[in-house]
Design an enzyme around this catalytic site. Structure first.
Site, PDB file in Angstrom:
ATOM      1  N   HIS A 310       0.804  -1.364   0.038  1.00 30.15           N
ATOM      2  CA  HIS A 310      -0.124   0.068   0.111  1.00 30.15           C
ATOM      3  C   HIS A 310       0.824   1.360  -0.069  1.00 30.15           C
ATOM      4  O   HIS A 310       0.330   2.243  -0.027  1.00 30.15           O
ATOM      5  CB  HIS A 310      -0.658   0.056   1.348  1.00 30.15           C
ATOM      6  CG  HIS A 310      -2.143  -0.998   1.163  1.00 30.15           C
ATOM      7  ND1 HIS A 310      -3.201  -0.770   0.696  1.00 30.15           N
ATOM      8  CD2 HIS A 310      -1.939  -2.331   1.644  1.00 30.15           C
ATOM      9  CE1 HIS A 310      -3.995  -1.923   1.090  1.00 30.15           C
ATOM     10  NE2 HIS A 310      -3.079  -2.790   1.558  1.00 30.15           N
ATOM     11  N   LYS A 491      -8.205  13.401   4.883  1.00 32.98           N
ATOM     12  CA  LYS A 491      -7.615  12.440   5.087  1.00 32.98           C
ATOM     13  C   LYS A 491      -6.620  12.591   6.060  1.00 32.98           C
ATOM     14  O   LYS A 491      -6.239  13.593   6.527  1.00 32.98           O
ATOM     15  CB  LYS A 491      -6.742  12.315   3.519  1.00 32.98           C
ATOM     16  CG  LYS A 491      -6.344  13.660   3.111  1.00 32.98           C
ATOM     17  CD  LYS A 491      -5.494  13.668   1.848  1.00 32.98           C
ATOM     18  CE  LYS A 491      -6.337  13.435   0.516  1.00 32.98           C
ATOM     19  NZ  LYS A 491      -6.823  12.565   0.140  1.00 32.98           N
ATOM     20  N   ARG A 492      -5.960  11.431   6.379  1.00 33.72           N
ATOM     21  CA  ARG A 492      -4.712  11.511   7.442  1.00 33.72           C
ATOM     22  C   ARG A 492      -3.833  12.465   7.067  1.00 33.72           C
ATOM     23  O   ARG A 492      -3.471  13.009   5.983  1.00 33.72           O
ATOM     24  CB  ARG A 492      -3.857  10.308   7.482  1.00 33.72           C
ATOM     25  CG  ARG A 492      -4.565   9.099   8.054  1.00 33.72           C
ATOM     26  CD  ARG A 492      -4.814   9.466   9.505  1.00 33.72           C
ATOM     27  NE  ARG A 492      -3.660   9.722  10.517  1.00 33.72           N
ATOM     28  CZ  ARG A 492      -3.049   8.679  11.329  1.00 33.72           C
ATOM     29  NH1 ARG A 492      -3.979   7.527  11.309  1.00 33.72           N
ATOM     30  NH2 ARG A 492      -2.160   8.669  11.787  1.00 33.72           N
ATOM     31  N   LYS A 497       0.942  14.192   1.594  1.00 39.98           N
ATOM     32  CA  LYS A 497      -0.598  14.489   1.139  1.00 39.98           C
ATOM     33  C   LYS A 497      -0.737  16.079   1.015  1.00 39.98           C
ATOM     34  O   LYS A 497      -1.525  16.503   0.483  1.00 39.98           O
ATOM     35  CB  LYS A 497      -1.424  13.787   2.016  1.00 39.98           C
ATOM     36  CG  LYS A 497      -1.528  12.463   2.125  1.00 39.98           C
ATOM     37  CD  LYS A 497      -2.664  11.920   3.148  1.00 39.98           C
ATOM     38  CE  LYS A 497      -2.635  10.492   3.566  1.00 39.98           C
ATOM     39  NZ  LYS A 497      -3.146   9.632   2.367  1.00 39.98           N
ATOM     40  N   THR A 598      -8.455   6.373  -1.633  1.00 39.34           N
ATOM     41  CA  THR A 598      -9.831   5.936  -1.881  1.00 39.34           C
ATOM     42  C   THR A 598     -10.943   6.968  -1.549  1.00 39.34           C
ATOM     43  O   THR A 598     -11.943   6.791  -2.179  1.00 39.34           O
ATOM     44  CB  THR A 598     -10.054   4.802  -0.901  1.00 39.34           C
ATOM     45  OG1 THR A 598      -9.583   5.040   0.257  1.00 39.34           O
ATOM     46  CG2 THR A 598      -9.312   3.500  -1.537  1.00 39.34           C
ATOM     47  N   LYS A 602     -14.656   8.283  -3.544  1.00 35.89           N
ATOM     48  CA  LYS A 602     -15.916   8.437  -2.699  1.00 35.89           C
ATOM     49  C   LYS A 602     -16.498   9.724  -3.213  1.00 35.89           C
ATOM     50  O   LYS A 602     -17.564  10.014  -3.526  1.00 35.89           O
ATOM     51  CB  LYS A 602     -15.645   8.298  -1.338  1.00 35.89           C
ATOM     52  CG  LYS A 602     -15.412   6.899  -0.884  1.00 35.89           C
ATOM     53  CD  LYS A 602     -14.805   6.934   0.560  1.00 35.89           C
ATOM     54  CE  LYS A 602     -13.926   5.807   0.910  1.00 35.89           C
ATOM     55  NZ  LYS A 602     -12.886   5.690   1.982  1.00 35.89           N
TER      56      LYS A 602
END
Ligand code: 26Q
Length: 752
Positions: A310, A491-492, A497, A598, A602
């Site tokens: 991952h 998100k985390r 990110k 992911t 969504k």
């Protein structure tokens, strides 16, 4: 019996007289009873999906949907003056995962059961899960997130296994949760625990004595691994998980009188990242106790086990020092050394391929790749990077083991439960097939010129924005304008990110507004997510965002045009509230670093438009919707990889070269922010951005601002935007986890 009388037997009173909590208890009993009567999925071969995380979210609503009675229950309650959503709120959410990887496991369990494949999850029963996030002085604090109040789907079983940890024997216990397929049968999620775990040893936030294994083993998910004791506890947890899994598998297979030498005919194991990797040596060890030779046992296990990667972040690829393993799991050492020996002999002691490196560390992923039959990445780009860069030496020797399985999400939760009005509109327009045949969603494209349909979709989005506004007012007392553009990054928190890039945009917009350049329409920038307790830089970014929210939301000159919201303790329930309300989906990771993502899927499903880099599954979203229905920017993964290889990126050059960037970064330690925040933390963040910026924020900042401005302008072409929203929903069928699971089964598990 009618549904009403059935619920009332559990309640012992009329529905109209019951409290929400009493209704929750009654509906839980109803679901348990119905689940009890469902047959188990049958089949010759069974999958065991082993994962340290199952971020399953609240179960009541999802189970009512999958049992096919959600609408009926909702209407019945409404008739009696009750609101099913309020009842669902009473359930405590199990936070048994960090983020993407854990949520993926939960979506997979839903799809496996729905597709009538025999497959159970195996994991740990963390008492507090991940921590609960609180804000104080504009900073994140962690407190225990208790969820085991007895009012949940867990069933205590009398299945117990002996587990040896550091030479001492412990007795585990298995807890089971039914996994109900959509209009289908059921599988099981098995969560293991120790009876002796003692919640009272948690003191002062999430601190506890890391040494007393019998009391602390399953208290938390990934306890702080910034120190030695924390890291060792991870090894204890991981071995406890896989030894239970291996013993469960052998027990079930023996009960079926299967010959263990044919295990691969009857069982498949999916190793979800390296956290369960020790299942390989553990299963070999147990097979040897059954009289099978090590060589034969290793062959059997290789045919059973498959590994999913991952991440390409080197620091997340687990390497355990031999002396940890020697202390915690001495019984595995001869096996691991034997496997390492076999690899060195086969590949002439090639350091790149060896399981044990020169510093005596055991590389878990390398063990998986040698002694598993499949290695998969989680999006097309990610798998290509694994094959040609990160795991190239392994691709060279095992090309046939590598395969891609682009992630997916379950539509039962992410549209039917999260966005019921949109799901109803889709039903009405194209029928209900899309719930199990995701490709059918594309029929929505027939309505691309249908103004009334587009208007209805837009009206649903607006209602979802109103719902979010009232939720955030109630929970965090922030006023949000539902007519503003909702720009969402949830998100985390991790530097790759690049939430910090979005925060720098907020600073830019703030300064623009101060200069009188007003946006055409107000913008609400919504963040949400947790930072790992020991990850200082990520916490500093949260601090910056909270300081910006304080400054901007209270500035009468700016707040009519710009608002900043940081959702507290972002979790699945909050995701279900936030994602359907979103206009702009921020997917701005540094290209090559986000394996898949992911939430991007969504958002797309719920009609948001992506603003993203060409990273992870964003690339596949772009391929599906076409360049006209997505906004992309930034350096490509090839360019970024090259910059790392040549050490060619220097943040300072960008800081010096672009006055605008200097101004934005400078603002982090402006008087206005220093009045609100912690000077050291803000300064550290600023220094990092100027002098290090390992994830290249400043590299893409100008391109990001430009693309975002374009996007905000395009929002005013309301008809054009509505069409983009429709294209996104209509083309998202590919991202159903049903599709992903069919592919796993076709290429890896071969269950039927
Ligand atoms: C490892 C070592 C020590 C401590 C913690 C860890 C650790 C913990 C959690 C390493 C990784 C994780 C979780 C990773 C994760 O969630 N990855 C995400 O997986 C998603 C599903 O495949 C992808 O969509 C995301 O891109 C990826 O970041």
């Amino acid at each position: 019996m009618t549904l009403e009388s059935e619920i009332e037997t559990y309640l012992n009173k009329p529905i109209s007289n019951a409290t929400d909590l009493q209704l929750y208890d009654a509906l839980l009993s109803l679901v348990k009873h119905k689940a009890e009567k469902l047959p188990e999925v049958s089949g010759e071969k069974k999958l065991y999906y082993i994962s340290a995380e199952f971020l399953i979210g609240k179960q009541l609503g999802k189970n009512l949907i999958n049992l096919g009675i959600y609408d009926e229950v909702k209407q019945l309650l409404a008739k009696k003056g009750k609101d099913l959503s309020c009842v669902e709120e009473k359930e405590k959410e199990p936070s048994l995962g960090n983020g993407g990887l854990g949520r993926l496991a939960a979506c997979f369990l839903d799809s496996i059961a729905t597709l009538d494949m025999k497959g159970d999850g195996v994991g740990l029963n963390y008492h507090f899960g991940l921590f609960k996030q609180e804000f104080k002085d504009h900073k994140q604090y962690e407190i225990p997130d208790e969820w085991l109040d007895g009012k949940n789907m867990l069933k205590k079983t009398d299945v117990c296994f002996p587990i040896e940890l550091a030479g001492k024997m412990y007795t585990s216990r298995m807890y089971d949760m039914d996994v109900i397929g959509f209009k289908g049968n059921k599988n099981t999620l098995h969560l293991f625990d120790l009876d002796t775990v003692d919640e009272s040893i948690v003191k002062d936030g999430i601190d506890f004595d890391k040494k007393d294994i019998s009391k602390n083993l399953t208290l938390f998910l990934y306890p702080d691994d910034s120190d030695d004791a924390g890291r060792k506890l991870r090894v204890y947890q991981q071995y406890f998980m896989v030894s239970n899994a291996a013993q469960l598998i052998l027990k079930e297979q023996k009960a079926l009188k299967h010959d263990l030498k044919d295990l691969d005919k009857y069982a498949a194991i999916q190793i979800n990242d390296t956290h369960p990797s020790m299942v390989i040596p553990e299963l070999i060890r147990l097979l040897m106790q059954e009289g099978i030779t090590m060589k034969k046992a290793a062959d059997i296990v290789s045919n059973v086990c498959a590994y999913t990667n991952h991440t390409i972040l080197a620091e997340a690829l687990e390497k355990w020092p031999m002396d940890y393993l020697q202390e915690v799991v001495p019984q595995l050492m001869p096996i691991i050394e034997g496997l390492d020996y076999a690899v060195s002999a086969a590949f002439h002691d090639n350091e790149e391929l060896n399981i044990i490196d020169a510093q005596n560390r055991v590389h878990m992923a390398k063990m998986d790749m040698h002694f598993g039959h499949s290695i998969n990445g989680v999006a097309a780009l990610h798998t290509e990077i694994l094959k040609h860069k990160e795991l190239k030496p392994f691709y060279d020797v095992y090309p046939d083991k590598f395969n891609n399985k682009t992630n997916g999400i379950t539509f039962r939760r992410w549209i039917m439960h999260a966005d019921p009005e949109l799901a109803d509109l889709v039903d009405e327009t194209i029928g209900e097939d899309w719930k199990t045949d995701e490709n059918a969603l594309e029929k929505l494209m027939d309505h691309i010129e249908d103004e009334s349909f587009l208007g209805r979709m837009d009206e649903i989005k607006h209602q979802n924005k109103v719902r979010f506004a009232s939720f955030i007012k109630q929970k965090q007392n922030i006023d949000v304008d539902p007519d503003s553009i909702y720009d969402v990054q949830v998100k985390r928190f991790h530097e790759y990110k690049r939430q910090q890039m979005n925060a720098l945009w907020v600073i830019w917009k703030y300064m623009q507004i101060k200069k009188g350049n007003l946006p055409q329409r107000p913008i609400t920038v919504i963040f949400g997510g947790k930072a790992a307790p020991a990850y200082y830089q990520a916490k500093a970014v949260i601090h910056l965002i909270l300081c910006l929210a304080e400054l901007i939301n209270n500035d009468p000159e700016v707040s009519p045009y710009l608002k900043v919201v940081m959702i507290k303790n972002y979790n699945i329930a909050k995701a279900e509230m936030t994602i359907p309300a979103c206009d702009i989906s921020e997917q701005i990771s540094l290209a090559s670093k986000e394996a898949s993502g992911t939430s991007n899927m969504k958002f797309m499903l719920n009609g948001a438009v992506t603003l993203g880099t060409n990273d992870g599954a964003n690339v596949e979203i772009r391929d599906l919707v076409g360049n006209d229905s997505i906004y992309t920017f930034g350096r490509s993964s090839d360019e970024v990889i090259k910059l790392y290889e040549t050490a060619g990126y220097h943040a300072k050059d960008y800081y010096e070269k672009y006055p605008e960037i200097k101004e934005m970064v400078g603002f982090i330690t402006s008087k206005a922010l220093l009045k609100i925040g912690d000077a050291k933390m803000l300064k550290d963040l600023q220094d990092n951005l100027i002098n290090k910026d390992w994830f290249m924020t400043l590299l893409d900042l100008e391109a990001y601002i430009e693309e975002k401005e374009k996007m905000l302008g395009d929002y005013e072409d309301r008809e054009g935007w509505k069409r983009m929203a429709l294209v996104n929903t209509a083309k998202s069928g590919f991202f159903s986890s049903d599709r992903t699971i069919r592919e796993y089964n076709r290429d890896i598990w071969h269950l039927k």
